[in-house]
Design a protein around this motif. Structure first.
Motif, PDB file in Angstrom:
ATOM      1  N   GLY A 301      -2.641   5.093  -1.170  1.00  0.00           N
ATOM      2  CA  GLY A 301      -3.039   5.388   0.213  1.00  0.00           C
ATOM      3  C   GLY A 301      -3.891   4.277   0.807  1.00  0.00           C
ATOM      4  N   MET A 302      -5.188   4.549   1.016  1.00  0.00           N
ATOM      5  CA  MET A 302      -6.127   3.567   1.561  1.00  0.00           C
ATOM      6  C   MET A 302      -5.617   2.956   2.881  1.00  0.00           C
ATOM      7  N   GLU A 303      -5.174   3.834   3.790  1.00  0.00           N
ATOM      8  CA  GLU A 303      -4.600   3.338   5.047  1.00  0.00           C
ATOM      9  C   GLU A 303      -5.693   2.858   5.997  1.00  0.00           C
ATOM     10  N   ASN A 333     -10.944   3.107   3.592  1.00  0.00           N
ATOM     11  CA  ASN A 333     -11.829   3.916   2.759  1.00  0.00           C
ATOM     12  C   ASN A 333     -11.396   3.756   1.299  1.00  0.00           C
ATOM     13  N   ALA A 334     -12.224   3.036   0.514  1.00  0.00           N
ATOM     14  CA  ALA A 334     -11.966   2.926  -0.922  1.00  0.00           C
ATOM     15  C   ALA A 334     -12.613   4.148  -1.567  1.00  0.00           C
ATOM     16  N   GLU A 335     -11.819   5.193  -1.723  1.00  0.00           N
ATOM     17  CA  GLU A 335     -12.379   6.482  -2.157  1.00  0.00           C
ATOM     18  C   GLU A 335     -12.992   6.376  -3.554  1.00  0.00           C
ATOM     19  N   GLY A 336     -14.185   6.955  -3.698  1.00  0.00           N
ATOM     20  CA  GLY A 336     -14.838   6.991  -5.007  1.00  0.00           C
ATOM     21  C   GLY A 336     -15.442   5.673  -5.445  1.00  0.00           C
ATOM     22  N   GLN A 337     -15.481   4.665  -4.533  1.00  0.00           N
ATOM     23  CA  GLN A 337     -16.005   3.343  -4.924  1.00  0.00           C
ATOM     24  C   GLN A 337     -17.405   3.068  -4.358  1.00  0.00           C
ATOM     25  N   GLY A 338     -18.081   4.147  -3.915  1.00  0.00           N
ATOM     26  CA  GLY A 338     -19.417   3.984  -3.323  1.00  0.00           C
ATOM     27  C   GLY A 338     -20.431   3.348  -4.260  1.00  0.00           C
ATOM     28  N   GLY A 414      -5.113  -5.646   5.464  1.00  0.00           N
ATOM     29  CA  GLY A 414      -3.846  -5.489   4.732  1.00  0.00           C
ATOM     30  C   GLY A 414      -3.948  -6.103   3.345  1.00  0.00           C
ATOM     31  N   ASN A 415      -4.554  -7.300   3.267  1.00  0.00           N
ATOM     32  CA  ASN A 415      -4.696  -7.981   1.971  1.00  0.00           C
ATOM     33  C   ASN A 415      -5.819  -7.380   1.128  1.00  0.00           C
ATOM     34  N   LEU A 416      -6.887  -6.948   1.794  1.00  0.00           N
ATOM     35  CA  LEU A 416      -8.020  -6.338   1.086  1.00  0.00           C
ATOM     36  C   LEU A 416      -7.575  -5.044   0.396  1.00  0.00           C
ATOM     37  N   ARG A 417      -6.729  -4.297   1.118  1.00  0.00           N
ATOM     38  CA  ARG A 417      -6.205  -3.042   0.574  1.00  0.00           C
ATOM     39  C   ARG A 417      -5.449  -3.302  -0.740  1.00  0.00           C
ATOM     40  N   LEU A 418      -4.643  -4.371  -0.742  1.00  0.00           N
ATOM     41  CA  LEU A 418      -3.882  -4.713  -1.953  1.00  0.00           C
ATOM     42  C   LEU A 418      -4.801  -5.208  -3.068  1.00  0.00           C
ATOM     43  N   GLU A 419      -5.809  -5.993  -2.700  1.00  0.00           N
ATOM     44  CA  GLU A 419      -6.737  -6.523  -3.700  1.00  0.00           C
ATOM     45  C   GLU A 419      -7.495  -5.373  -4.378  1.00  0.00           C
ATOM     46  N   LEU A 424      -8.380  -1.700  -8.927  1.00  0.00           N
ATOM     47  CA  LEU A 424      -8.486  -0.300  -9.385  1.00  0.00           C
ATOM     48  C   LEU A 424      -7.260   0.132 -10.197  1.00  0.00           C
ATOM     49  N   GLU A 425      -6.357  -0.850 -10.422  1.00  0.00           N
ATOM     50  CA  GLU A 425      -5.135  -0.601 -11.214  1.00  0.00           C
ATOM     51  C   GLU A 425      -4.315   0.567 -10.676  1.00  0.00           C
ATOM     52  N   LEU A 426      -4.067   0.530  -9.360  1.00  0.00           N
ATOM     53  CA  LEU A 426      -3.266   1.594  -8.728  1.00  0.00           C
ATOM     54  C   LEU A 426      -1.784   1.215  -8.650  1.00  0.00           C
ATOM     55  N   LEU A 427      -1.443  -0.032  -9.065  1.00  0.00           N
ATOM     56  CA  LEU A 427      -0.074  -0.520  -8.862  1.00  0.00           C
ATOM     57  C   LEU A 427       0.728  -0.393 -10.158  1.00  0.00           C
ATOM     58  N   LYS A 428       1.609   0.599 -10.194  1.00  0.00           N
ATOM     59  CA  LYS A 428       2.416   0.791 -11.407  1.00  0.00           C
ATOM     60  C   LYS A 428       3.803   0.176 -11.199  1.00  0.00           C
ATOM     61  N   LYS A 429       4.194  -0.673 -12.153  1.00  0.00           N
ATOM     62  CA  LYS A 429       5.450  -1.412 -11.983  1.00  0.00           C
ATOM     63  C   LYS A 429       6.687  -0.538 -12.120  1.00  0.00           C
ATOM     64  N   ASP A 430       6.539   0.624 -12.790  1.00  0.00           N
ATOM     65  CA  ASP A 430       7.727   1.456 -12.977  1.00  0.00           C
ATOM     66  C   ASP A 430       7.843   2.530 -11.893  1.00  0.00           C
ATOM     67  N   GLU A 431       7.019   2.392 -10.841  1.00  0.00           N
ATOM     68  CA  GLU A 431       7.102   3.329  -9.714  1.00  0.00           C
ATOM     69  C   GLU A 431       7.757   2.565  -8.564  1.00  0.00           C
ATOM     70  N   PHE A 432       8.791   3.128  -7.948  1.00  0.00           N
ATOM     71  CA  PHE A 432       9.500   2.412  -6.891  1.00  0.00           C
ATOM     72  C   PHE A 432       9.341   3.137  -5.561  1.00  0.00           C
ATOM     73  N   LYS A 433       8.682   2.477  -4.587  1.00  0.00           N
ATOM     74  CA  LYS A 433       8.519   3.068  -3.257  1.00  0.00           C
ATOM     75  C   LYS A 433       9.251   2.189  -2.232  1.00  0.00           C
TER      76      LYS A 433
END
Length: 596
Positions: A301-303, A333-338, A414-419, A424-433
């Motif tokens: 998320g993190m829109e 909003n980086a949830e839980g990163q306060g 846009g780039n900060l969201r990806l960074e 936070l290791e939210l990017l799983k390679k075996d998940e296809f969106k």
């Protein structure tokens, strides 16, 4: 001494030998992965492109001569072995496809010896990439790279079969063409027969595939080699492959439909993934507003939230200044990163500066609802409360804000969201969106050239309802263009083309082409367009990128047999290289150094 394989015929690849063959005689050939001499008994792991098989040599089975040869075996020797398949006498190796069997050798021939390789031939190599690419012929023996290239071959075969079934014709277009300097830089090829004139290598088959539509071939495809002389990045190559297609008598939905079914087939067959159709669609505008990117990664998320309205009356000069200059204030909003330490937040600020931000404003919400903020002292308490509410801020969240011109804000967030997602290791390679991004702007303003330029190319069809703005407000015109995005990577894109001469000439005018210049660059296309043009549209995928995503590789270099490095050179063949003076003379080319 290397021996001949005369009289022997390979019966199986290594992993084609299974428990079903126990008791049978087989002949196998391949490379020695490793050899272990246990005194009187020698174990050899034999490797080919299918995998690994264990061989056993004992003098009583194979005779003194073969046993003596087996004692000499080293890594990467090429051998031929005749033997009998047996159930494995030791423990079953669960990690090998052939872990329950072994082959008891009856004879051995050494077909080729090998020097000690400069690095071990193994999966997930730790060897520096430069060395691997210098010895790419060895690197290509590694099982993970071999799997990648086998997958690539399967994708090509499946694509051809699927498109043929859908009525597409595979037609090749030329590699030596005329240079049309819109887009990236062309690779030029001097002509010996026409001194002083040059061919270009195609950046894509665009003009030719449109001509094929004019010629009545109605559905064309090609696995096309394309060339761009541009500054390279990690996932760019000077030469690459497209799955390229063009269709006649179609509109956007027709192109998307056939491509969704192609993707569904490929991802099912190759990755075992069930792609649900239809694929989600999002306009370019929505993608930018929600994700700050025209190729959004939907795995998390993190829109972005536009909070310009909420802060429009505040006294914080950074927000105020941005809004007065026609920009916006947006946040994520980086949830839980306060609880993120100050040092890490500072590193994010530096990262943001790399994308044009002057800084980042942030608010960390503590578990008790109080907050520490870089700008709260410039805001009234109710303004802060409204801002946190607008961001859905909860105790424990970290809110990050950028304020600037829209283009900068989108780029930064846009780039900060990806960074953040990477950290936070939210990017799983075996998940296809998957996502279709549609309705791109037709034109973008180039500060450099002080004019509008085509966002895709000059033949992209504007949306009919926006034609009225072509002269008065060109930036507002949307195109019938679409990209297919997977996990934040633009995997392919295309558009409906202009087939009416009057719209095409208006387009050239807006792009600042004089009729003469349009004629000079695209004359052959414009001539063809006088002779009955069907409505047509197309799309092209970056095949290398698609395979990279399918196999979870980190770089397209891992899915290309012989890739170039960052400066577009090949470490293995040492291309590019100087050529013979005689060759240059034949081409009428003189190098500057010689003149000096």
């Amino acid at each position: 001494m290397a021996e001949s394989m005369a009289g022997l015929k390979r019966t199986h690849r290594c992993t084609e030998v299974t428990a079903a063959q126990i008791g049978e005689n087989v002949t196998i050939m391949g490379w020695v992965q490793k050899s272990r001499n246990k005194g009187g008994i020698i174990f050899v792991d034999l490797r080919d492109r299918s995998g690994i098989l264990q061989l056993i040599f004992e003098e009583s089975d194979c005779g003194a001569e073969s046993f003596a040869k087996a004692e000499r075996l080293r890594s990467e020797f090429v051998v031929a072995v005749e033997g009998r398949v047996e159930a494995r006498s030791g423990a079953v190796n669960e990690n090998l496809a052939t872990g329950a069997i072994e082959v008891r050798a009856k004879s051995l021939r050494i077909l080729a010896e090998s020097e000690t390789p400069p690095f071990p031939i193994e999966e997930k190599s730790k060897t520096k990439e430069e060395l691997r690419l210098e010895y790419r012929f060895l690197d290509l023996r590694r099982p993970d790279i071999q799997r990648n290239l086998i997958t690539r071959s399967r994708v090509a075969t499946l694509t051809r079969a699927f498109l043929a079934e859908e009525g597409f014709l595979e037609i090749e277009t030329p590699t030596l063409i005329k240079s049309t300097p819109e887009g990236a830089r062309d690779y030029l090829v001097p002509s010996r027969v026409h001194p002083g004139s040059f061919y270009a290598l195609p950046q894509s088959p665009q003009l030719f595939k449109q001509l094929l539509m004019v010629s009545g071939y109605d559905r064309y495809f090609q696995l096309a080699r394309c060339y761009r002389d541009e500054d390279l990045r990690a996932d760019r190559q000077p030469e690459f492959t497209q799955i390229d297609m063009e269709l006649s008598f179609v509109d956007v939905d027709d192109v998307l439909d056939v491509n969704e079914r192609l993707l569904q087939k490929l991802f099912k067959e190759i990755c075992g993934y069930d792609l649900q159709l239809p694929i989600q669609r999002m306009t370019w505008r929505e993608a930018m507003d929600r994700f700050g990117s025209d190729k959004p990664d939907l795995r998390f998320g993190m829109e972005l939230k536009n909070v310009s309205e909420v802060v429009k009356d505040c006294e914080f000069v950074v927000f105020k200044g941005a809004l007065e200059n026609g920009g916006s204030v947006r946040g994520i909003n980086a949830e839980g990163q306060g609880h993120m330490p100050r040092k890490k937040i500072d590193a994010l600020v530096e990262y943001a500066k790399g994308f044009g931000a002057k800084g980042l404003a942030y608010t960390a919400i503590n578990e008790d609802g109080t907050y520490k903020s870089s700008f709260a002292k410039f805001m009234k308490e109710e303004e802060m409360a409204a801002l946190i509410a607008a961001m859905d801020g909860k105790p424990g969240d970290l809110l990050l804000f950028a304020a600037d011109k829209d283009k900068v804000v989108f780029d930064v967030l846009g780039n900060l969201r990806l960074e953040l997602a990477r950290q936070l290791e939210l990017l799983k390679k075996d998940e296809f969106k998957f996502l279709w991004v549609t309705e791109f702007p037709l034109l973008e303003y180039s500060e450099e050239d002080n004019r509008f330029v085509a966002m895709h190319h000059p033949f992209t069809m504007p949306m009919e309802e926006d034609l009225q703005y072509l002269d008065s407000d060109p930036g507002r015109v949307r195109a019938k263009a679409y990209d297919i995005v997977l996990n934040g990577v633009e995997m392919g894109g295309g558009s409906v083309r202009i087939h009416q001469a009057d719209i095409q000439s208006r387009m050239f005018e807006v792009l600042g082409f004089t009729p003469e210049r349009a004629q000079e660059q695209f004359g052959f296309l414009l001539k063809a367009f006088k002779y009955g043009v069907p409505p047509h549209a197309g799309l092209a995928y970056g095949l290398d990128r698609m395979i990279m995503l399918m196999v979870g590789a980190d770089s397209i270099r891992d899915v290309i047999a012989f890739p170039k490095v960052k400066d577009a050179s090949c470490l293995m063949t040492e291309a590019p290289a100087p050529v013979d003076k005689k060759q240059l003379e034949e081409l009428g080319i003189q190098l500057e150094e010689e003149e000096k």
